[in-house]
Scaffold this active site. Structure first.
Site, short mmCIF file in Angstrom:
data_model
loop_
_atom_site.label_atom_id
_atom_site.label_comp_id
_atom_site.label_asym_id
_atom_site.label_seq_id
_atom_site.Cartn_x
_atom_site.Cartn_y
_atom_site.Cartn_z
N GLY A 293 59.53 76.25 24.53
CA GLY A 293 58.71 74.66 23.26
C GLY A 293 59.86 74.42 23.43
O GLY A 293 59.72 73.58 22.49
N THR B 248 67.13 64.32 33.28
CA THR B 248 68.02 65.44 33.90
C THR B 248 68.20 66.07 34.94
O THR B 248 68.65 66.24 35.67
CB THR B 248 69.55 65.62 32.89
OG1 THR B 248 68.86 66.75 32.59
CG2 THR B 248 69.78 64.51 32.36
N HIS C 46 55.73 68.01 33.43
CA HIS C 46 56.65 67.41 32.62
C HIS C 46 56.25 65.98 31.62
O HIS C 46 56.64 65.81 30.43
CB HIS C 46 58.40 67.98 32.20
CG HIS C 46 58.36 69.17 31.76
ND1 HIS C 46 58.94 69.56 30.28
CD2 HIS C 46 58.69 70.07 32.55
CE1 HIS C 46 59.70 70.18 30.89
NE2 HIS C 46 59.08 70.53 31.14
#
Length: 192
Positions: A19, A45, A60
């Site tokens: 999380g 990154t 994501h």
């Protein structure tokens, strides 16, 4: 944050799927909602080294856009210190996700046959200086990988040791350190 105050940085550590990224995004959302005129940028990154990683990155991105639509994103797989310096300004939160991937890519650049740590001390020093000098508060996400057994390969041990030392040095510059476990926050450090 009062403009006369120095920025407060936070390091969020945790294992896979703990999380930590979601928590960093929620910090950005709270930052943006706390005062008009604030802005926030996520510095990503990750490099998509294979199809599964590319899919993770896309997931994501979609999840982040749904949770925090006003959070801008900049890709910085290798030049993290320079991007931190370029984006830092009062009223602008920076979220780095994640230090683990950045370090891995610095130690083992894409296409390299062997890890190379010769340039690492300068890269680490540049990151720490960028954090010390930052006019922005910075939330840094990283994997806590040192809680398991000792890795069998020399390369893996170097990575674990180097990441552990990086965490210590970054944590020293942070007002808050949070450990994520199963989606729950554990306050490790909270400076007044």
């Amino acid at each position: 944050m009062n403009p006369s105050e120095s920025p407060r940085h936070e390091l969020i550590l945790g294992g896979a799927k703990s999380g930590k990224s979601r928590t960093a995004e929620l910090r950005a959302k709270a930052w943006l909602e706390a005062a008009p005129g604030r802005s926030a940028t996520l510095i990503a990154t990750a490099l998509p080294g294979d199809a599964e990683m590319a899919q993770r990155i896309r997931r994501h991105q979609v999840d982040r856009a749904a949770r925090v639509p006003a959070l801008e994103t900049v890709e910085a797989p290798l030049e993290l210190p320079g991007v931190l310096r370029a984006l830092a300004q009062p009223g602008h939160l920076l979220v780095v996700d994640c230090l683990t991937l950045w370090l891995t890519q610095c130690l083992w650049p894409p296409g390299a046959q062997q890890p190379d740590s010769t340039g690492w001390p300068a890269r680490e020093a540049a990151l720490l200086a960028a954090l010390r000098d930052s006019a922005s508060p910075v939330v840094l996400v990283s994997n806590e990988i040192s809680l398991g057994g000792m890795p069998m390969s020399r390369e893996a041990r170097v990575c674990v040791d180097t990441l552990g030392l990086l965490h210590q040095r970054v944590a020293a510059l942070c007002a808050r350190v949070t450990l994520m476990v199963a989606g729950c926050e554990w306050k490790v450090k909270e400076a007044p």
